[in-house]
Design an enzyme around this catalytic site. Structure first.
Site, short mmCIF file in Angstrom:
data_model
loop_
_atom_site.label_atom_id
_atom_site.label_comp_id
_atom_site.label_asym_id
_atom_site.label_seq_id
_atom_site.Cartn_x
_atom_site.Cartn_y
_atom_site.Cartn_z
N GLU A 240 11.09 -3.11 -6.60
CA GLU A 240 11.75 -1.80 -6.61
C GLU A 240 13.07 -1.78 -5.86
OE1 GLU A 240 9.49 2.01 -6.96
OE2 GLU A 240 7.99 0.87 -5.83
N HIS A 256 -7.39 -22.81 -4.34
CA HIS A 256 -8.41 -23.16 -5.31
C HIS A 256 -7.91 -23.06 -6.75
CE1 HIS A 256 -11.59 -23.34 -2.26
NE2 HIS A 256 -10.94 -22.34 -1.69
N LYS A 351 9.45 6.12 -18.18
CA LYS A 351 8.89 7.47 -18.14
C LYS A 351 9.46 8.33 -19.27
CE LYS A 351 7.85 7.70 -13.18
NZ LYS A 351 8.19 8.33 -11.89
#
Length: 356
Positions: A240, A256, A351
């Site tokens: 951001e 792992h 948006k």
């Protein structure tokens, strides 16, 4: 490139004052503490089996992550961060639902809120207004109204995290954290003297990291039990604030699986700038050894390996010392490239398209 010793240029490029807001975290966190002081909650007249936080983005969901990490060995209920439109099947009357939407209009949270309401869960909300505040008023859900700022909740942690933490104490789920919150506030004041724009590059670790990052992809390694959410915060802030793709993982988990990826072609691996979050007090001996080994393996393979160390006395202060450093780094990084750190045009575009 912008000269990070040119304070006037830095201030001019930071058009919405995110650096000033960050410099004032001490005041903001104190305001957050004062806001929640007289907030009344109905008695918790039931056993709570789990806590689910409804929240998205770099303010609400990350605040939930901080709660989960900070309270790892104290809180008896698991904290689940729910960032989508729907809630899981286990939510019922024995669930504490923390509803967080800074704007009050986040569509995912409004959807999840309506579903949670039907379960009979114990609900409490935090917002600056919008539809969520209206719904809570109509439904009788306790709702703390916090300052709206400029609508970028990633820079409003003091108004989100601190009240949520105090709410858990008010409900009798954790001990009083006022002393640690106050220490964290005081630590912000001290760290600001080392990280603010007036401090030259030569003495400013945040500016040094921001400059070193140029041309690289940020990779943040945190660790269990307390620095997974801090690494997540750094990653989100690079997105951001810095307008940079960034990645994070957690030790020991990454040893792992992801570690095998260190054998990728050298020219690609050299693009990464590793930031290792370290804590000489909270890291166990095995975690310290894993971080040392990781650095030894990667220092010749990656573009750079940088250690950053927590400071402070309490766990809360130590965690937020690295949050604070990360927030400054991710603000200086775009400014160094000549980019305003605050606007989030891609999110706004998304948006608008969702509203069509």
């Amino acid at each position: 490139m912008v000269d990070l010793n040119d304070v006037k240029a830095i201030r001019a490029l930071d058009s919405m004052g995110s650096l000033i807001t960050t410099e004032n975290y001490d005041k903001q966190f104190k305001e957050g503490l004062d806001l929640v002081a007289n907030f009344e909650l109905p008695p918790l007249n039931r056993e709570i089996h789990e806590i689910i936080l409804l929240g998205t983005g770099g303010g609400s969901s990350v605040a939930g992550g901080f709660l989960r990490s900070y309270l790892f060995d104290e809180l008896k209920q698991p904290i689940i961060i729910n960032q989508g439109y729907n809630i899981p099947a286990f939510v019922d009357k024995n669930t504490l639902v923390l509803v967080t939407s800074h704007s009050g209009n986040t569509e995912e949270i409004l959807s999840a809120y309506e579903q949670a309401k039907k379960t009979g869960a114990y609900m409490v909300a935090l917002t600056a207004g919008g539809k969520l505040a209206e719904n809570c008023k109509n439904d009788g859900v306790p709702c703390l109204i916090v300052p709206a700022d400029i609508g970028h909740p990633r820079r409003d942690l003091g108004y989100i995290f601190v009240p949520l933490l105090v709410m858990l104490h008010k409900l009798g789920l954790i001990s009083d954290k006022t002393e640690e919150i106050m220490e964290t506030i005081n630590l912000f004041t001290e760290l600001n003297k080392k990280l603010n724009p007036e401090v030259p590059v030569e003495q400013n670790h945040a500016k040094q990291i921001a400059i070193g990052l140029y041309g690289h992809i940020p990779l943040i390694y945190g660790s269990l039990d307390y620095y997974d959410s801090v690494a997540w915060r750094w990653k989100n802030q690079f997105g951001e604030n810095s307008k940079l793709m960034a990645f994070y993982n957690v030790i020991p988990n990454l040893h792992h699986d992801e570690a095998v990826g260190w054998d990728m072609p050298e020219d690609l691996l050299k693009k990464f700038y590793l930031i290792m979050l370290r804590d000489d007090e909270l890291d166990s001996p095995k975690i310290k050894k894993r971080k040392d080994i990781t650095a030894d393996i990667l220092k010749e393979r990656m573009g750079h390996v940088e250690f950053v160390y927590a400071t402070g006395k309490s766990r809360l202060a130590r965690m937020f010392s690295l949050v604070y450093l990360g927030d400054f780094v991710t603000l200086y990084a775009p400014i160094y490239r000549g980019v305003d750190p605050t606007p989030v045009e891609v999110i706004n575009l998304f948006k608008r398209k969702m509203a069509e």
